[in-house]
Design an enzyme around this catalytic site. Structure first.
Site, mmCIF file in Angstrom:
data_model
loop_
_atom_site.group_PDB
_atom_site.id
_atom_site.type_symbol
_atom_site.label_atom_id
_atom_site.label_comp_id
_atom_site.label_asym_id
_atom_site.label_seq_id
_atom_site.Cartn_x
_atom_site.Cartn_y
_atom_site.Cartn_z
ATOM 1 N N GLY A 74 -11.239 10.117 32.994
ATOM 2 C CA GLY A 74 -10.192 10.877 32.322
ATOM 3 C C GLY A 74 -10.700 11.422 31.011
ATOM 4 N N ASP B 221 3.640 8.532 28.869
ATOM 5 C CA ASP B 221 2.788 9.331 29.757
ATOM 6 C C ASP B 221 2.935 8.882 31.208
ATOM 7 O OD1 ASP B 221 1.017 11.406 30.275
ATOM 8 O OD2 ASP B 221 -0.767 10.164 30.028
ATOM 9 N N MET C 145 -10.248 10.322 28.058
ATOM 10 C CA MET C 145 -10.596 9.332 27.045
ATOM 11 C C MET C 145 -11.722 8.406 27.468
ATOM 12 S SD MET C 145 -6.861 8.233 25.556
ATOM 13 C CE MET C 145 -5.777 9.454 24.811
ATOM 14 N N LYS D 272 -12.044 -0.035 31.778
ATOM 15 C CA LYS D 272 -12.023 1.282 31.135
ATOM 16 C C LYS D 272 -12.968 1.271 29.946
ATOM 17 C CE LYS D 272 -8.844 4.599 28.968
ATOM 18 N NZ LYS D 272 -7.406 4.868 28.660
ATOM 19 N N LEU E 199 -14.445 4.228 39.400
ATOM 20 C CA LEU E 199 -13.153 4.397 40.047
ATOM 21 C C LEU E 199 -12.508 5.725 39.699
ATOM 22 C CD1 LEU E 199 -11.657 0.823 39.525
ATOM 23 C CD2 LEU E 199 -12.519 1.792 41.650
ATOM 24 N N GLY E 200 -12.843 6.272 38.548
ATOM 25 C CA GLY E 200 -12.254 7.535 38.118
ATOM 26 C C GLY E 200 -12.589 7.799 36.652
ATOM 27 N N VAL F 269 -13.263 4.715 34.178
ATOM 28 C CA VAL F 269 -12.812 3.434 34.704
ATOM 29 C C VAL F 269 -13.783 2.991 35.792
ATOM 30 C CG1 VAL F 269 -10.933 2.163 35.808
ATOM 31 C CG2 VAL F 269 -10.421 4.003 34.194
#
Length: 415
Positions: A31, A144, A33, A50, A28-29, A36
């Protein structure tokens, strides 16, 4: 957000196939860290899982932060966040599974469709204020909040990613010299006094997010994060392009002094009356109150009285036209003529087919003609049919053989 099914080299070459007992279906994406993934539970429930990057798995401090993220997300799971379903912060590759929320991020929505309309912006403001109220009530500071951490679902915005959030009572503090966050959406105190950050920092971030939603840019805009940090601390926010009715409220959210910013409850009070009628976030979303026209099972014969007895539905009735072909019309007229011959004394009383889907006819008062309660009070018009020996009356529509009968005064003429 939709799954990203790309091909080619992937920086996370060791992508796992499972997280716990959840099979990972699509990315899904990604980042800084972790990554996902889309997954499903045993019952078929769609999840967003995640999984932490491998190189962070051996870092004790990162594991402690991830454990804190899981705890914070569990504390605030509710109507305005993606609820935590399962997690294992102690696994070889730490992971956390939340409910999958279909819908784009605010960042993607603005990038694809441009700034939000005023009604959409008002609804977003109310939704995010409610989300922050619940997050803060749970004793958590997000720290955030930014457009990529806001999902736009058909039920309203959802705040995600509690990666750097912390509970009020957490002993885990930001190390000296470390800044954690996204500069365009960080409050001045996050740069100046990171150990003293409180809920008001999330309100500042909310103001910056709303400016982005309204204009496509942030209130402090530069290619350099260092210049942005200076602007956040020293410069006034740029509110050009923000709707005039919301600009004062958003300006208060962006106050330099945390004590001068409104609370989420203050924001919701300023938005009253509620914005239930605001347009949906997603363009394909069905608008509230849109009702598809019911299917009509047979021909509708309307009379002049129809305009009075059905005034509430006048617009729909006036716009309806017969769709039968010429051959179908002739069959319809023949059937009507047969019914006329069967009528007692050669009398025809025209009624209106009920919208409830039943086969009964309306008596003009909204009730079936067979109910007996109000049928006696209804006096339909009557037309004696001309007869000549044994010949059968011939019926035609008001518009003539080559035209369609439509509207509240359409009728049959028989001779």
């Amino acid at each position: 957000m939709p799954p990203l099914r790309g091909t080619g080299a992937n920086p996370e070459a060791e992508h796992p196939e499972y997280a716990g007992h959840y099979r990972l279906e699509a990315c899904l994406g990604a980042g800084g860290m972790g990554v996902v993934h889309l997954a499903r539970s045993t019952s078929g429930l769609q999840l967003a899982v995640k999984v932490v990057h491998r190189h962070y798995s051996a870092d004790p401090e990162f594991r402690a932060r991830f454990r804190q993220e899981v705890g914070a997300a569990r504390r605030v799971s509710g109507a305005f966040t993606a609820s935590v379903v399962d997690a294992d912060p102690d696994a070889a590759r730490p992971w956390m599974a939340t409910l999958y929320v279909p819908g784009p991020t605010l960042s993607d929505q603005v990038k694809r469709n441009g700034p939000m309309a005023p009604a959409e912006l008002r609804r977003l403001t109310a939704g995010l204020a409610e989300a922050l109220r619940d997050i803060h009530r749970a004793g958590v500071i997000h720290r955030d909040l930014k457009p990529s951490n806001v999902l736009l679902s058909d039920s309203g915005p959802k705040v995600i990613d509690f990666g750097i959030s912390r509970p009020y009572d957490s002993d885990l503090r930001t190390e000296t010299g470390k800044l954690i966050g996204s500069p365009p959406y960080m409050a001045p105190e996050q740069f100046q006094r990171p150990r003293e950050v409180g809920p008001a920092a999330d309100v500042f971030a909310l103001g910056a997010v709303l400016v982005h939603a309204a204009t496509g840019r942030g209130p402090f805009d530069s290619d350099s994060p260092y210049i942005v940090a200076y602007q956040v601390v020293h410069d006034e926010a740029d509110l050009a392009g923000v709707p005039t009715d919301l600009a004062p409220l958003i300006g208060q959210c962006l106050a330099k002094d945390p004590a001068e910013r409104p609370t989420p409850d203050d924001i919701m009070a300023a938005l009253r009356p509620p914005s239930y009628d605001a347009a949906a976030f997603i363009p394909s979303q069905r608008r509230p109150g849109a009702v598809e026209a019911p299917a009509v099972s047979g021909p509708r014969i309307a009379t002049g009285a129809d305009a009075d007895t059905h005034a509430g539905a006048g617009a729909a009735a006036r716009g309806r036209k017969a769709t039968a072909s010429g051959g179908g019309k002739r069959r319809w007229l023949a059937a009507a003529a047969a019914l006329l011959v069967m009528g007692a004394g050669g009398v025809w009383a025209a009624g209106v087919v009920g919208d409830s889907g039943g086969s009964g006819e309306s008596d003009g008062s909204g009730e079936s003609g067979e109910s007996g309660g109000t049928a006696a009070a209804f006096a339909p018009w009557r037309t004696p049919l001309p007869t000549s020996g044994s010949s059968t009356p011939v019926c035609s529509s008001a518009g003539g053989a080559g035209e369609e009968a439509s509207g509240p005064s359409a009728a049959l003429y028989c001779a």
